[in-house]
Write a protein that holds these residues in place. Structure first.
Motif, PDB file in Angstrom:
ATOM      1  N   ASN A 123       0.843  -1.196   0.000  1.00 38.55           N
ATOM      2  CA  ASN A 123       0.000   0.000   0.000  1.00 38.55           C
ATOM      3  C   ASN A 123       0.884   1.254   0.000  1.00 38.55           C
ATOM      4  O   ASN A 123       1.709   1.442   0.900  1.00 38.55           O
ATOM      5  CB  ASN A 123      -0.883  -0.013   1.252  1.00 38.55           C
ATOM      6  CG  ASN A 123      -1.925   1.085   1.254  1.00 38.55           C
ATOM      7  OD1 ASN A 123      -1.724   2.161   0.689  1.00 38.55           O
ATOM      8  ND2 ASN A 123      -3.043   0.820   1.912  1.00 38.55           N
ATOM      9  N   PRO A 124       0.762   2.121  -0.989  1.00 39.48           N
ATOM     10  CA  PRO A 124       1.642   3.300  -1.068  1.00 39.48           C
ATOM     11  C   PRO A 124       1.475   4.275   0.092  1.00 39.48           C
ATOM     12  O   PRO A 124       2.340   5.140   0.295  1.00 39.48           O
ATOM     13  CB  PRO A 124       1.246   3.941  -2.404  1.00 39.48           C
ATOM     14  CG  PRO A 124      -0.126   3.427  -2.696  1.00 39.48           C
ATOM     15  CD  PRO A 124      -0.175   2.047  -2.124  1.00 39.48           C
ATOM     16  N   MET A 125       0.394   4.143   0.850  1.00 40.77           N
ATOM     17  CA  MET A 125       0.233   5.019   2.011  1.00 40.77           C
ATOM     18  C   MET A 125       1.104   4.573   3.188  1.00 40.77           C
ATOM     19  O   MET A 125       1.286   5.317   4.149  1.00 40.77           O
ATOM     20  CB  MET A 125      -1.238   5.068   2.433  1.00 40.77           C
ATOM     21  CG  MET A 125      -2.122   5.824   1.445  1.00 40.77           C
ATOM     22  SD  MET A 125      -3.820   6.055   2.028  1.00 40.77           S
ATOM     23  CE  MET A 125      -4.476   4.392   1.851  1.00 40.77           C
ATOM     24  N   LEU A 126       1.638   3.357   3.113  1.00 42.01           N
ATOM     25  CA  LEU A 126       2.527   2.848   4.157  1.00 42.01           C
ATOM     26  C   LEU A 126       3.982   3.066   3.756  1.00 42.01           C
ATOM     27  O   LEU A 126       4.345   2.932   2.585  1.00 42.01           O
ATOM     28  CB  LEU A 126       2.293   1.354   4.384  1.00 42.01           C
ATOM     29  CG  LEU A 126       0.984   0.940   5.051  1.00 42.01           C
ATOM     30  CD1 LEU A 126       0.816  -0.572   4.975  1.00 42.01           C
ATOM     31  CD2 LEU A 126       0.945   1.410   6.505  1.00 42.01           C
ATOM     32  N   ASP A 127       4.808   3.370   4.742  1.00 48.05           N
ATOM     33  CA  ASP A 127       6.244   3.513   4.494  1.00 48.05           C
ATOM     34  C   ASP A 127       7.026   2.277   4.918  1.00 48.05           C
ATOM     35  O   ASP A 127       8.205   2.136   4.575  1.00 48.05           O
ATOM     36  CB  ASP A 127       6.787   4.731   5.251  1.00 48.05           C
ATOM     37  CG  ASP A 127       6.136   6.016   4.784  1.00 48.05           C
ATOM     38  OD1 ASP A 127       6.298   6.355   3.599  1.00 48.05           O
ATOM     39  OD2 ASP A 127       5.446   6.658   5.598  1.00 48.05           O
ATOM     40  N   GLY A 128       6.386   1.397   5.668  1.00 43.51           N
ATOM     41  CA  GLY A 128       7.072   0.196   6.111  1.00 43.51           C
ATOM     42  C   GLY A 128       6.117  -0.771   6.781  1.00 43.51           C
ATOM     43  O   GLY A 128       4.967  -0.431   7.097  1.00 43.51           O
ATOM     44  N   VAL A 129       6.602  -1.987   6.998  1.00 47.38           N
ATOM     45  CA  VAL A 129       5.819  -3.043   7.640  1.00 47.38           C
ATOM     46  C   VAL A 129       6.689  -3.703   8.703  1.00 47.38           C
ATOM     47  O   VAL A 129       7.845  -4.058   8.437  1.00 47.38           O
ATOM     48  CB  VAL A 129       5.357  -4.102   6.616  1.00 47.38           C
ATOM     49  CG1 VAL A 129       4.616  -5.238   7.313  1.00 47.38           C
ATOM     50  CG2 VAL A 129       4.480  -3.469   5.538  1.00 47.38           C
ATOM     51  N   GLU A 130       6.133  -3.861   9.896  1.00 53.38           N
ATOM     52  CA  GLU A 130       6.844  -4.523  10.992  1.00 53.38           C
ATOM     53  C   GLU A 130       6.687  -6.038  10.828  1.00 53.38           C
ATOM     54  O   GLU A 130       5.594  -6.572  10.975  1.00 53.38           O
ATOM     55  CB  GLU A 130       6.246  -4.064  12.324  1.00 53.38           C
ATOM     56  CG  GLU A 130       6.931  -4.607  13.556  1.00 53.38           C
ATOM     57  CD  GLU A 130       6.240  -4.119  14.824  1.00 53.38           C
ATOM     58  OE1 GLU A 130       6.861  -3.361  15.581  1.00 53.38           O
ATOM     59  OE2 GLU A 130       5.059  -4.493  15.036  1.00 53.38           O
ATOM     60  N   ILE A 131       7.790  -6.735  10.524  1.00 54.52           N
ATOM     61  CA  ILE A 131       7.676  -8.175  10.256  1.00 54.52           C
ATOM     62  C   ILE A 131       8.023  -9.039  11.463  1.00 54.52           C
ATOM     63  O   ILE A 131       7.559 -10.177  11.565  1.00 54.52           O
ATOM     64  CB  ILE A 131       8.531  -8.596   9.043  1.00 54.52           C
ATOM     65  CG1 ILE A 131      10.030  -8.378   9.290  1.00 54.52           C
ATOM     66  CG2 ILE A 131       8.069  -7.876   7.792  1.00 54.52           C
ATOM     67  CD1 ILE A 131      10.913  -9.034   8.236  1.00 54.52           C
ATOM     68  N   PHE A 132       8.867  -8.548  12.369  1.00 55.89           N
ATOM     69  CA  PHE A 132       9.196  -9.285  13.592  1.00 55.89           C
ATOM     70  C   PHE A 132       8.629  -8.533  14.784  1.00 55.89           C
ATOM     71  O   PHE A 132       8.833  -7.320  14.920  1.00 55.89           O
ATOM     72  CB  PHE A 132      10.706  -9.420  13.781  1.00 55.89           C
ATOM     73  CG  PHE A 132      11.402 -10.273  12.762  1.00 55.89           C
ATOM     74  CD1 PHE A 132      10.753 -11.316  12.128  1.00 55.89           C
ATOM     75  CD2 PHE A 132      12.732 -10.042  12.450  1.00 55.89           C
ATOM     76  CE1 PHE A 132      11.403 -12.106  11.188  1.00 55.89           C
ATOM     77  CE2 PHE A 132      13.399 -10.823  11.516  1.00 55.89           C
ATOM     78  CZ  PHE A 132      12.728 -11.857  10.881  1.00 55.89           C
ATOM     79  N   SER A 133       7.948  -9.257  15.656  1.00 58.06           N
ATOM     80  CA  SER A 133       7.344  -8.625  16.828  1.00 58.06           C
ATOM     81  C   SER A 133       7.132  -9.668  17.910  1.00 58.06           C
ATOM     82  O   SER A 133       6.848 -10.838  17.616  1.00 58.06           O
ATOM     83  CB  SER A 133       5.996  -7.996  16.453  1.00 58.06           C
ATOM     84  OG  SER A 133       5.277  -7.583  17.602  1.00 58.06           O
ATOM     85  N   MET A 134       7.249  -9.251  19.167  1.00 63.83           N
ATOM     86  CA  MET A 134       6.889 -10.135  20.273  1.00 63.83           C
ATOM     87  C   MET A 134       5.382 -10.374  20.292  1.00 63.83           C
ATOM     88  O   MET A 134       4.895 -11.271  20.970  1.00 63.83           O
ATOM     89  CB  MET A 134       7.332  -9.525  21.603  1.00 63.83           C
ATOM     90  CG  MET A 134       8.827  -9.387  21.772  1.00 63.83           C
ATOM     91  SD  MET A 134       9.672 -10.941  22.084  1.00 63.83           S
ATOM     92  CE  MET A 134       9.367 -11.147  23.834  1.00 63.83           C
ATOM     93  N   ASN A 135       4.646  -9.562  19.542  1.00 65.07           N
ATOM     94  CA  ASN A 135       3.197  -9.724  19.430  1.00 65.07           C
ATOM     95  C   ASN A 135       2.834 -10.709  18.328  1.00 65.07           C
ATOM     96  O   ASN A 135       1.660 -10.938  18.056  1.00 65.07           O
ATOM     97  CB  ASN A 135       2.536  -8.371  19.169  1.00 65.07           C
ATOM     98  CG  ASN A 135       1.273  -8.185  19.982  1.00 65.07           C
ATOM     99  OD1 ASN A 135       0.529  -9.135  20.189  1.00 65.07           O
ATOM    100  ND2 ASN A 135       1.025  -6.971  20.438  1.00 65.07           N
ATOM    101  N   HIS A 136       3.834 -11.241  17.648  1.00 63.52           N
ATOM    102  CA  HIS A 136       3.662 -12.350  16.716  1.00 63.52           C
ATOM    103  C   HIS A 136       4.119 -13.634  17.401  1.00 63.52           C
ATOM    104  O   HIS A 136       5.003 -13.609  18.254  1.00 63.52           O
ATOM    105  CB  HIS A 136       4.542 -12.174  15.467  1.00 63.52           C
ATOM    106  CG  HIS A 136       4.086 -11.118  14.523  1.00 63.52           C
ATOM    107  ND1 HIS A 136       4.948 -10.535  13.606  1.00 63.52           N
ATOM    108  CD2 HIS A 136       2.883 -10.533  14.321  1.00 63.52           C
ATOM    109  CE1 HIS A 136       4.291  -9.648  12.890  1.00 63.52           C
ATOM    110  NE2 HIS A 136       3.028  -9.625  13.309  1.00 63.52           N
TER     111      HIS A 136
END
Length: 494
Positions: A123-136
């Motif tokens: 999505n061009p409105m996003l600048d990045g995506v969090e791929i690693f998280s303790m919430n995963h």
């Protein structure tokens, strides 16, 4: 430069249980160079950040910035560079419109098993995506990594800290030094950042094993590790799947923590023929016994006997006993064929030995099969891992065993005899090891830890040592070492 990019404090996020000063100190101990506090719908002010630095007793070299986590129509979004607090839930479109200069990062989008498609991730409105998280979950972190490799968007990682001990676990690495929130925004928008991790693939026949290590050791020496095992061959997949199912059972039944362990199985994926398991910090017993002081090695050697006894004490009886019998009897025919095809000088002597062992096993199948228990089937030094959770604390020493793909229902003496034979074979080129670590010590330690030792246990161990040596000899013939010194040693019982 390594930064914690997603964390909450008890001061402004009701869901968090960690005080601000403790949070930044923990991130510092993880050997990161800075932190970006991302409260829910609250942006820390500059004077608050400076007061926090003083309270935590950190110098100017440690970066402390703030962003905020905002609820939107696509889920939670980390906002970096907005001039003030965003108090209300909003849409991603409104965020982008109202804060065109800010960096917007989709937070933990793989949570709860979600698998965003290409359109959402790019999505061009996003600048990045969090791929690693303790919430995963670990599986969801793997999905994040997999989609990042596939679509090549800008990726970040963050611990999403809400409690003690979580901070700094999943840092983001920036290519260039960050001094201000503007530098941070610029780094994200220009794809000058990525999760900090190592990804090491190793390929074999019909398989690829990839080890992924996330984050830094830090003061507590702990890092998140996962192992990906991808198999293409049908037989190998079934063997690995069986191995993983046994491992998962043991993990849930006494071998998940403490001194005696197996790896944790995260996922068994039939569709992708993929096993995901927790990585372990340690070295195999073979490598250790060639390097460590003999007195320390003796402790490891005895631990291997104790682990095996505890495993056998579970008295697991699940398995295909009829299939085991057929496979085992065919195995003896293949051993004999190996010697015949190679025109081995040992053929005349080995033929009656094979016949003897085969007949003894046939007798066991007839009279004792109801007492058989699950054996590891390939218990040897290279499948035994010795590790320590904390390198400075010997009380965190553990032993873990891998690879149950050859597991078999048999008398418990099978694994004992097999280990001794494999030990002697693997350390053939290390006579000092063989002189020091004695068969009798292993057996005595095993017996002390084991339940229900049969009266003829010693004789069974000797039988299965010969059985294992036949297997080793057949392998040596296969690889062209049928008349080598190692072959002479393997068949020294003749």
């Amino acid at each position: 430069m390594l930064l914690e990019m997603h964390c909450h404090t008890s001061r402004y996020s009701r869901c968090s249980q960690i005080a601000p000063a403790n949070l930044v100190r923990q991130v510092k101990k993880k050997e990161l160079q800075g932190i970006v506090i991302t409260e829910h719908h609250y942006l820390w002010k500059g004077d608050e950040l400076e007061a926090l630095r003083v309270e935590a007793e950190l110098d100017k070299n440690f970066l402390i910035l703030s962003g905020q986590e905002v609820v939107t129509d696509i889920g939670h979004v980390l906002v970096f560079g907005a001039p003030g607090t965003i108090e209300e839930e909003t849409s991603l479109e409104a965020l982008r419109r109202d804060f065109p200069e800010a960096a917007l990062v989709w937070a933990h989008p793989f949570r709860d098993g979600s698998v965003p498609d290409e359109k959402k991730l790019l999505n061009p409105m996003l600048d990045g995506v969090e791929i690693f998280s303790m919430n995963h979950t670990p599986k969801e972190n793997y999905l994040g990594l997999k989609t990042w490799h596939k679509y090549k968007f800008t990726a970040t990682s963050g611990s999403d800290t809400h409690a003690e001990g979580m901070a700094g676990a999943y840092p983001t690495q920036f290519d260039h030094p960050i001094f201000t929130i503007g530098d941070l925004v610029n780094g994200i928008k220009k794809s000058g950042c990525r999760p900090f991790f190592k990804e090491i693939p190793r390929s074999g026949t019909n398989s690829t094993v990839t080890e992924i290590t996330i984050g830094t050791k830090g003061d507590d020496e702990s890092r998140n590790r996962i192992i990906l095992k991808n198999i293409t061959g049908d037989k190998k997949w079934e063997a690995l799947k069986t191995s993983s199912e046994i491992t998962a059972f043991l993990y849930k039944n006494g071998f998940g923590e403490g001194q005696f362990r197996v790896p944790g199985i995260i996922d068994i994926n039939d569709e992708e023929r993929l096993i995901i398991e927790n990585g372990q910090r340690g070295k195999n017993l073979f490598d250790l016994l060639t390097r460590v002081d003999k007195s320390i090695g003796a402790d490891y050697f005895r631990l291997a006997a104790r682990w095996l006894a505890r495993f056998h004490n579970k008295a697991i009886k699940e398995g295909d006993i009829k299939g085991v019998i057929k496979k085992e009897l065919r195995r003896f025919d293949s051993y004999l064929d190996s010697f015949k095809r190679a025109k081995s000088p040992y053929l005349k002597k080995i033929e009656p030995v094979i016949k003897y062992v085969k007949e003894r096993e046939e007798g066991m199948f007839l009279k004792e099969k109801n007492s058989f228990i699950l054996n590891h089937g390939d218990y040897h030094p290279k499948n035994i891992i010795i590790g320590q959770d904390l390198q400075h604390d010997i009380t965190t020493l553990f032993i873990s065993v891998i690879d149950f793909g050859s597991s078999i229902l048999f008398p418990r003496a099978f694994d004992v005899g097999y280990f001794i034979s494999q030990f002697q074979s693997q350390f053939f080129s290390h006579p000092d090891v063989l002189r020091y670590y004695k068969e009798a010590d292993f057996i005595d330690t095993y017996i002390k830890e084991a339940d229900n030792i049969p009266e003829d246990f010693s004789g069974q161990v000797k039988l299965f040592k010969i059985r294992a040596n036949l297997s080793i000899a057949a392998y040596l013939i296969k690889v062209g070492k049928g008349q080598s010194p190692k072959m002479n040693s393997t068949l020294s019982f003749l």
